[in-house]
Write an enzyme that holds these catalytic residues in place. Structure first.
Site, short mmCIF file in Angstrom:
data_model
loop_
_atom_site.label_atom_id
_atom_site.label_comp_id
_atom_site.label_asym_id
_atom_site.label_seq_id
_atom_site.Cartn_x
_atom_site.Cartn_y
_atom_site.Cartn_z
N SER A 220 28.00 -41.29 85.72
CA SER A 220 29.12 -41.80 84.93
C SER A 220 28.88 -43.27 84.57
CB SER A 220 30.43 -41.59 85.70
OG SER A 220 31.55 -41.87 84.90
N ASP B 137 35.34 -46.19 78.76
CA ASP B 137 36.28 -46.86 79.65
C ASP B 137 37.10 -47.96 78.97
OD1 ASP B 137 35.17 -45.23 81.56
OD2 ASP B 137 33.78 -46.76 82.27
N HIS C 60 30.20 -37.78 80.35
CA HIS C 60 31.43 -36.97 80.29
C HIS C 60 31.69 -36.47 78.86
CE1 HIS C 60 32.70 -38.20 84.36
NE2 HIS C 60 32.39 -39.44 84.02
#
Length: 236
Positions: A122, A137, A159
């Site tokens: 990630s 993010d 992701h």
């Protein structure tokens, strides 16, 4: 020495236990690396000790000696002494901010170039790329630069999913990555779905896992990359 870096989309796939799906990917990197340092700086919503404990438990079957960089009085020396480097997920901006704060960017880059195995998932995969400009993010803190570790010379988007919730009118992930390629049309972005990973061994790069990845670069948008694809040309 040979670069040996594993860049995982996520710490889980589906409802599997923490890091369980990644064990077969990580194991080949541990054959000559017993003492690992874990960098938990992306973990903003939990304590670093809690984060470390979850990683130690998740990787228990590999019988590794894992310590947290926050447990060491000198983070730089901890990196120098480690046989391998683990960087977990969370908030990429906070992770990169702390890597700059402790002067770890160049040190990690040099260690990996010298053959120290690197595993990131990630946010830990995000910072392995050229920059963090394609992270998912929220920018909760401003690092000195968006430039990252440059273990691979392109952008990553972990992701990855282009699912659009019915009735939701926000941009899809593909639309967001299109925006990046409009600004930087010559810089490739590899979007990795959960359950998959990129493995760099020196000048070779391959896609591992159970789901395809996607390439975004200039006029090429969401181009399917099948599992097992050789992506070594992206390292040049």
């Amino acid at each position: 020495m040979t670069i040996n870096a594993l860049l995982l989309s996520s710490s889980r796939v589906g409802d599997t236990p923490y890091l369980a799906h990644a064990i077969p990917f990580i194991k080949p990197l541990t054959t000559q690396a017993q003492k690992w340092i874990f960098i938990p700086y992306a973990g903003v919503s939990m304590s670093y000790d809690t984060y470390l404990a979850s990683v130690v438990m998740g990787l228990a079957e590999l019988n590794l000696d894992i310590s947290g960089i926050h447990q060491h009085p000198d983070p730089c020396q901890a990196i120098k002494d480690a046989d391998g480097i683990l960087i977990g997920g969370g908030n990429t901006f906070h992770l990169l901010h702390e890597l700059y704060r402790y002067n770890l960017i160049n040190l990690i880059r040099e260690k990996v170039a010298q053959g120290t195995p690197y595993v990131g998932w990630s946010a830990g995969a995000n910072v392995s790329g050229a920059s963090i400009k394609t992270t998912n993010d929220m920018p909760i803190i401003e690092p000195p630069s968006f430039d990252a570790l440059k273990i691979v010379p392109f952008q990553l988007n972990p992701h990855y999913s282009n699912y659009r919730t019915p009735g939701h009118n926000g941009e899809t992930r593909a639309q967001r990555l299109l925006e990046f390629t409009k600004v930087e049309p010559l810089t490739p972005v590899i979007a990795i779905a959960e359950g998959s990973a990129l493995w760099r061994r020196d000048n070779t790069l391959v896609l591992l896992g159970e789901n395809p990845a996607y390439l975004f670069c200039g006029e090429q948008q969401e181009m399917l990359i099948p599992i097992g694809s050789d992506l070594s040309h992206l390292l040049k």
